[in-house]
Design an enzyme around this catalytic site. Structure first.
Site, PDB file in Angstrom:
ATOM      1  N   GLY A   1      12.097  -1.229   2.970  1.00 26.02           N
ATOM      2  CA  GLY A   1      11.719   0.469   3.011  1.00 26.02           C
ATOM      3  C   GLY A   1      10.757   0.360   1.702  1.00 26.02           C
ATOM      4  O   GLY A   1      10.026  -0.490   1.281  1.00 26.02           O
ATOM      5  N   GLY A   2      10.960   1.612   1.154  1.00 25.73           N
ATOM      6  CA  GLY A   2      10.188   1.765   0.049  1.00 25.73           C
ATOM      7  C   GLY A   2      10.195   1.025  -1.099  1.00 25.73           C
ATOM      8  O   GLY A   2       9.326   0.714  -1.938  1.00 25.73           O
TER       9      GLY A   2
ATOM     10  N   GLY B   1     -23.776 -18.626  -3.601  1.00 24.25           N
ATOM     11  CA  GLY B   1     -23.150 -17.583  -4.236  1.00 24.25           C
ATOM     12  C   GLY B   1     -21.881 -17.990  -4.915  1.00 24.25           C
ATOM     13  O   GLY B   1     -21.452 -17.359  -6.025  1.00 24.25           O
ATOM     14  N   ALA B   2     -21.042 -18.960  -4.144  1.00 18.65           N
ATOM     15  CA  ALA B   2     -19.681 -19.362  -4.860  1.00 18.65           C
ATOM     16  C   ALA B   2     -20.229 -20.186  -6.023  1.00 18.65           C
ATOM     17  O   ALA B   2     -19.189 -19.852  -6.895  1.00 18.65           O
ATOM     18  CB  ALA B   2     -19.205 -20.255  -3.690  1.00 18.65           C
TER      19      ALA B   2
END
Lengths: 785, 516
Positions: free
Chosen positions: B179-180, B414-415
């Site tokens: 849960g939370g 780009g790497a």
């Protein structure tokens, strides 16, 4: 350097056989060097090596360039010597070997094909191509591969390229086990009862085996070194053995002929060094005992044999010489014998090449300062003057050798080197078998060696039937060369890859001392100081063998390993005091790591460390048994109480070095901490064996009791590959019913075929491999219901 | 988060946690007996309160109680003696467990009062700059308390966020955390789990079944394996409570106390100028052949010690902590063994988060580059490789800690830029002789440049000659030097000494806007 000089001799002589005119050899200087080297000092050793290397006359006409048709350790040794002699070298390599040591060392390198040996190192066409391309004048075959391949020798002859090794006819005669046996019989050499001929199929194999009487040994005609050899105790095993051996023979030698003979139970394996010249002279030298074997491959070699008496030695030597003369042997070679407990001996085979594992004789050479020869033998200057053409033994040598009665130079008699170039009595002639091209410590001349032991160090996991091949990358590697009396021949370096395709041998570790005890002590020390990380190896087994009481007494046979370790090798069995030592060292190490973890620099916000706590209460688990330990330290000294007994442990506690020298109550131990995890697991190599311990503080150990046991896989119903390799055959399919022990598939790795059998009786659920697949260690092969 | 034990050490109390971990086991043993006695006493008290049965149940599940965990995590010696206030704080915590019903009583659900205690400790930790470690074993919000416990969560979340980048925050999940409660670990810097006994999920298997009709076990839904291999929620998993806590102590030694402190420097026995000959042969001659980047990392760092973060998730990038000459460094490396070491969505995010942690806490970054580029394909493009890849780019560009980069082989496209290149303010960028720094590999490049040409092989050879080597980058100063691999360790150690005093001022901004 005698080894260097020997190499020179061999190469020069080979040259002479070809187009090169005979040249004068500078033996006297070498031998004088031998004599005048001072004792004991390491510096002096170095100096004398240099002296040795100038012993070779640089004006000597030698080959300009030779090709080394081999890899690994032997290729490295050949190249090293060539370098010093100014001979250019050409290495050949498979694609996976492209960055291996021998390739880097050589002046040129040619790739001769992909990884499998049959496509590269055994690829005669590609190698011939490489010879033409590089214009190499001669070929050094090393051992294994093409060293005894007559076809190769013939190809070379056709191209007028010199084969540095014995004559083709000798290779042919002795390389074929059947022919060699016939020859041996003719020369009145004792031979093993057996069937001398080609075995056509499994049924013929069974018939022959029955005639001879079990047990029988089945082996490849063309192979040596134990490859393709199997022992069968009944019909079924004969069929299996026939099939596996012939496959192996085919893949290793391209020749699937086999022979079957009586298997001598409990034999010793002792081999005699012989030397022949081109004038029909032959003589024999000392023996090596190679009885400790695994799958017919030598694990430990020792010289001299502790078993032979002078009479047997002489009888064996004389027969060996008779055989050498029978084949007109003009080179150095080894005649292997099996010797039974009553000192009856039988001819096994003759190796017309270098031996993989032998270096001992080099030591003897230094002892007597005698001449050494490789495959091609060389006379001393005086002898040469006498004969002029082809090498010939001195008159004095002939006196003995010619009669085939050379007395064995027993090393214990050699109290000092007596060699003189001008006076070269045959009693001091000893042979360096490794084609004269080995790194050879000349200064040893002043020490004398009665004994030494030589180990092929394998990348093998000794816990799996005494060593199945292990592969991987050597993340750390350090040879124990800082110790006295140690020599290591290897062809690898840190970062080398050990692949599945080649012999798993990584190095030969040789130690020598003034007697057997010293040689063995040094061997144990050397093994402890040998750093090999990244692959498993057989150091644990080797170290265990040399301290075994049977081995120490000399009570050994080729069945030593299976006799001593009937349930497989399980590592060193610690005595109580050894166990306490181990636990004390481990806990001291643990505390040293913990203390070091507190030492932070440059942080003013760190808490002020309180005075040392007097006692560390620890709980150490070893072999599922928990021990309580209390350790306290002052400086580098620890006082450790293990299960009530107190031990003092001191060391430098340098936690970055691979080797840690520790003193426990005055006993010096070298341990290696192989791994350490935060969860308390630590692997420590102690007395050769790796022990896994778990060290926790007392509190953590108490809480650890609440931790649940992890469920482990039931392994009897799954068959996993015990090593990386190639699947050769799969004998079952899903749905088949198999009996426990039934063969399920065959995996070939490092040129050995390994039969995988079912762990229990059951039905095959699924098969996860097929013939031709490459599998890794632990890969699932077959699942049973 | 009843069972979520917030251990914070603050100010003068720093000594507690810090020495508890830093000082490792010093004093641990000699004090163990007295602590054990005290633990025994407390157990007896708990027994009076009817707790022994619950404690036994916890043990039966292979788990330790909160107090036992603390006793293992901290150094009991300093814990007891150094500061009575801490004792009080922890007693307070202990009381919290007693009063507010800890997990042995109520399944560890969170009450408002409990949350308040946690917040108080966290506030103090932030004020003085001391790390926070949470040991989570919680069932979620106490339904009985309604909105009050939800408020309690949010209060903690706020502290997590405020503390982020100020003090290291570590969560160790030692039981169910549902849960939370899961968002607190998610906000912390590192989440570790215990195998077989810990679970993290928003909704449990029962709810999943009723909503989506999926049949799934707790282990499959949110066990350690799921989160360390598939979801990337957890950074590492350990065998059991004891193993986890021992490892946590080890891990903690790499971290500085706060963003005001420099990376810790431990005593080092490994010579900083050690040559590493085995590295000279590690990169295979064929550029298509893989090797293990972890081998390089082990060889270069102190004593082969490398604490890998997320070793089983997005394995094409390696991140983790090690030491160089005793100083903690963050290691980032492409892993040629997995997917050729290319960058994809998961590896970019994994790398980016690690780089940002190091940057926030003054830990120098060492990057080993062998990257053929970003992974192509619709799955990646649809998944948003552009914005996810940008995270790693952003993180490296933003980082102002010392950055040393070693290009071992490929650095394509780009790497290349992304992987801590000179252009992103890399302080020292090295190339090994095997480096190939180019827009793309020879084959691909030739196919584009020489499209339709006949002599492709010659063109390829020319391309390799011109571009597939370190020279084009070196002549432009994009790599500072071409070094022998064996000297890598010595060079990096030397650089880190020089860069220790590095200072970079960025223009003022409220906060940066990383493409999330």
């Amino acid at each position: 350097m005698a080894g260097l000089w020997v190499g020179t001799a061999a190469l020069v002589a080979a040259g002479r056989r070809g187009r090169w005119p005979p040249q004068q050899l500078m033996l006297s200087s070498v031998l004088r060097t031998l004599k005048h080297v001072p004792h004991y000092s390491r510096q002096h050793l170095m100096v004398s090596r240099n002296l040795g290397s100038v012993g070779y006359d640089p004006n000597e006409k030698t080959f300009d360039k030779i090709l080394i048709a081999n890899r690994g350790e032997i290729a490295c040794r050949v190249i090293k010597t060539c370098k010093k002699m100014g001979i250019k070298t050409v290495a050949i390599h498979s694609d996976v070997d492209a960055s291996s040591v021998h390739v880097k060392m050589a002046d040129e390198a040619v790739c001769v094909g992909p990884a499998p040996t049959s496509k590269s190192y055994l690829n005669v066409d590609a190698i011939m191509e490489a010879i033409k391309k590089t214009r190499a004048q001669a070929v050094h075959p090393g051992y294994g591969f093409l060293s005894e391949n007559k076809e190769f020798a013939r190809c070379l002859a056709a191209e007028d390229v010199i084969f540095i090794g014995p004559d083709t006819h000798a290779i042919q005669a002795m390389g074929d086990k059947i022919e060699s046996k016939l020859l041996a019989k003719k020369a009145e050499v004792n031979t093993i009862p057996g069937f001398d001929g080609v075995v056509k199929d499994a049924e013929e194999a069974v018939r022959i085996a029955r005639e001879i009487g079990y047990p029988v040994m089945i082996k490849a005609s063309a192979g040596g070194g134990g490859k393709g050899m199997r022992i069968a105790w009944d019909d079924e095993e004969t069929r299996d053995g026939f099939r596996l051996s012939s496959q192996e023979a085919a893949s290793s030698f391209g020749d699937d002929r086999l022979l079957i003979e009586k298997f001598i139970d409990n034999p010793r394996h002792i081999e005699i060094q012989v030397l022949g010249d081109k004038h029909g002279n032959a003589l024999w030298l000392n023996e090596r005992e190679c009885s400790i074997q695994r799958r017919n491959q030598k694990v430990v070699e020792e010289a001299p044999s502790i078993f032979l008496d002078a009479e047997t030695r002489r009888a064996m030597g004389e027969q060996a010489v008779a055989l050498a003369r029978a084949v007109k042997y003009s080179s150095a070679g080894t005649v292997e014998f099996l010797v039974d407990s009553k000192k009856n001996f039988y001819f096994l085979e003759m190796n017309t090449r270098l031996q993989v594992t032998t270096t001992m004789h080099t030591k003897k050479v230094t002892t007597s300062g005698a001449l050494i020869v490789g495959s091609v033998t060389v006379p001393s200057p005086k002898q040469r003057q006498h004969t002029g053409r082809g090498w010939q033994m001195s008159p004095k040598q002939r006196q003995h050798a010619g009669r085939g009665t050379s007395p064995a130079p027993v090393l214990s008699d050699c109290t000092e080197p007596k060699a003189e170039a001008d006076d070269f009595p045959v009693t001091q002639l000893l042979i360096l078998k490794v084609l004269g091209i080995i790194r050879f410590n000349l200064t040893c001349a002043d020490l004398y060696f009665k004994d030494c032991a030589s180990f092929p160090l394998n990348f093998q996991d000794p816990y799996k039937s005494f060593g199945l091949p292990s592969i991987g990358r050597l993340s750390q590697y350090q040879e124990p060369l800082h110790l006295p009396g140690v020599r290591v021949d290897s062809g690898i370096q840190p970062g080398s890859d050990i692949s599945i395709y080649y012999d798993p041998m990584i190095s030969k570790l040789i130690t020598y001392g003034c007697d057997r005890t010293e040689a063995l002590e040094r061997m144990a020390d050397a093994l402890d100081n040998y750093v090999i990380r990244g692959v498993t190896h057989n150091i644990a087994l080797l170290r265990e063998v040399i301290i075994n009481s049977r081995f120490v007494k000399g009570d050994i046979s080729t069945k030593f390993l299976s006799d001593v370790y009937p349930d497989g090798f399980k590592g060193h069995m610690l005595t109580k005091s050894e166990k306490n030592q181990l636990l004390a060292i481990a806990s001291s190490l643990f505390v040293a790591f913990q203390l070091r973890a507190q030492h932070f620099q440059e942080n003013s916000r760190m808490p002020i460390i309180k005075p040392d706590i007097a006692n560390w209460e620890l709980s150490i688990k070893l072999h599922d048994k928990v021990h309580t330990v209390v350790a306290s330290n002052s400086g580098s000294a620890f006082l450790v109480e293990v299960d009530g007994s107190k031990l003092n442990v001191t060391s430098t506690w340098n936690l970055a070095l691979p080797l840690l020298s520790v003193s426990v109550d005055g006993t010096q131990r070298t341990v290696q901490c192989l791994s350490r995890e935060a969860g308390g697991n630590m692997s420590i190599q102690f007395l050769g064996t790796v022990y896994k311990v778990n060290i926790l503080t007392k509190l953590a150990a108490e809480l650890n009791k609440f931790m649940l046991e992890k469920v482990t896989e039931d392994t009897s119903s799954v068959l996993r590959s015990p090593m990386p390799g190639v699947v050769v055959a799969v004998s079952v399919k899903p749905g088949d019913t198999v009996a426990e022990g039934q063969e399920i598939c065959v995996i070939e790795a490092m040129k050995m075929q390994n039969s995988m059998t079912a762990g229990k009786t059951g039905t095959v659920k699924s098969v996860h491999c097929q013939a031709g697949d490459t599998v890794g260690e632990g890969d699932l092969l077959v699942e049973l219901e | 988060m009843a069972a979520a034990l917030r251990v914070a050490a603050a100010g003068a109390r720093l000594g507690v946690l810090a020495s508890g971990l830093r000082a490792a086991t010093r004093g641990l043993c000699s004090q163990a007996t007295s602590v054990n006695e005290r633990i025994e006493n407390k157990r007896r008290n708990a027994l009076l309160g009817g707790g022994q049965r619950r404690i036994d149940a916890q043990h039966k599940r292979g788990k330790l109680t909160a107090r036992e965990r603390i006793s293992l995590l901290l150094d009991p010696g300093s814990f007891v003696e150094s500061d009575m206030f801490v004792e009080h704080r922890c007693a307070d915590f202990g009381m919290a467990a007693d009063k507010n019903k800890d997990f042995t009583v109520f399944g560890g659900s969170l009450s408002g009062a409990h949350a308040q205690k946690i917040c108080k400790i966290m506030d103090q930790a932030i004020t003085v700059g001391a790390p926070v470690i949470g040991l989570n074993d919680s069932g979620g919000a106490r339904i009985q308390e309604g909105v009050e416990s939800l408020a309690g969560y949010a209060d903690i979340f706020l502290r997590n966020v405020t503390a982020s980048g100020v003090i290291p925050q570590i969560s160790l999940i030692m039981g169910p955390c549902a849960g939370g409660a899961v968002y607190s670990p998610a906000l912390t810097d590192f989440t570790f789990m215990v195998k077989d006994t810990s679970y993290l999920f928003i909704t449990g298997p029962d709810v999943v079944k009723s909503v989506t009709n999926e049949d799934v076990t707790q282990e499959e839904l949110g066990g350690a394996k799921t989160h360390t291999t598939m979801s990337g929620v957890a950074h590492r998993a350990f065998e059991n409570d004891v193993d986890a806590l021992c490892n946590l102590r080890d891990f903690f030694n790499y971290l500085p106390l706060s963003n005001q402190d420099s990376a810790p420097v431990r005593e080092c026995h490994d010579p900083s100028d050690r040559l590493v000959p085995e590295l000279d042969t590690i990169v295979p001659l064929e550029s298509t052949k893989a090797y293990n980047m972890v081998d390089i990392i082990h060889s270069v760092v102190d004593e082969r010690e490398f604490f890998e973060i997320m070793p089983n998730y997005a394995k094409n990038i390696i991140v983790g902590f090690a030491r160089m000459n005793g100083r903690t460094v963050g290691i980032v490396g492409n892993q040629p063994k997995v997917a050729s070491g290319c960058l994809d969505i998961n590896s970019s995010v994994k790398g980016a988060r690690f780089v940002r942690f190091c940057d926030a806490f003054n830990i120098p970054l060492i990057t080993f580059v062998d990257v053929p580029g970003f992974l192509p394909g619709t799955a990646q493009e649809y998944g948003g490789i552009i914005r996810h890849g940008a995270k790693l780019l952003y993180a490296f560009a933003e980082a102002t800690v010392p950055k040393v980069t070693v290009i071992t082989r490929k650095a394509y496209g780009g790497a290349y830029d992304v992987m801590s290149s000179k252009h992103l303010c890399g302080d020292t960028n090295y190339a090994w002789p095997t480096a190939e720094i180019a827009v793309m590999g020879a084959k691909g490049a030739v196919e584009i440049i020489f499209k339709g040409h006949e002599n492709v092989e010659a063109a390829q050879a020319e391309y390799i000659e011109k571009f597939a080597n370190p020279f084009p980058a070196a002549v432009r100063g994009f790599v500072d030097d071409i070094i022998q691999p064996s000297s890598t360790r010595a060079r990096i150690c030397c650089d880190l000494d020089v860069l220790a005093s590095k200072k970079v001022q960025r223009p003022w901004r409220k906060h940066a806007n990383i493409p999330l």
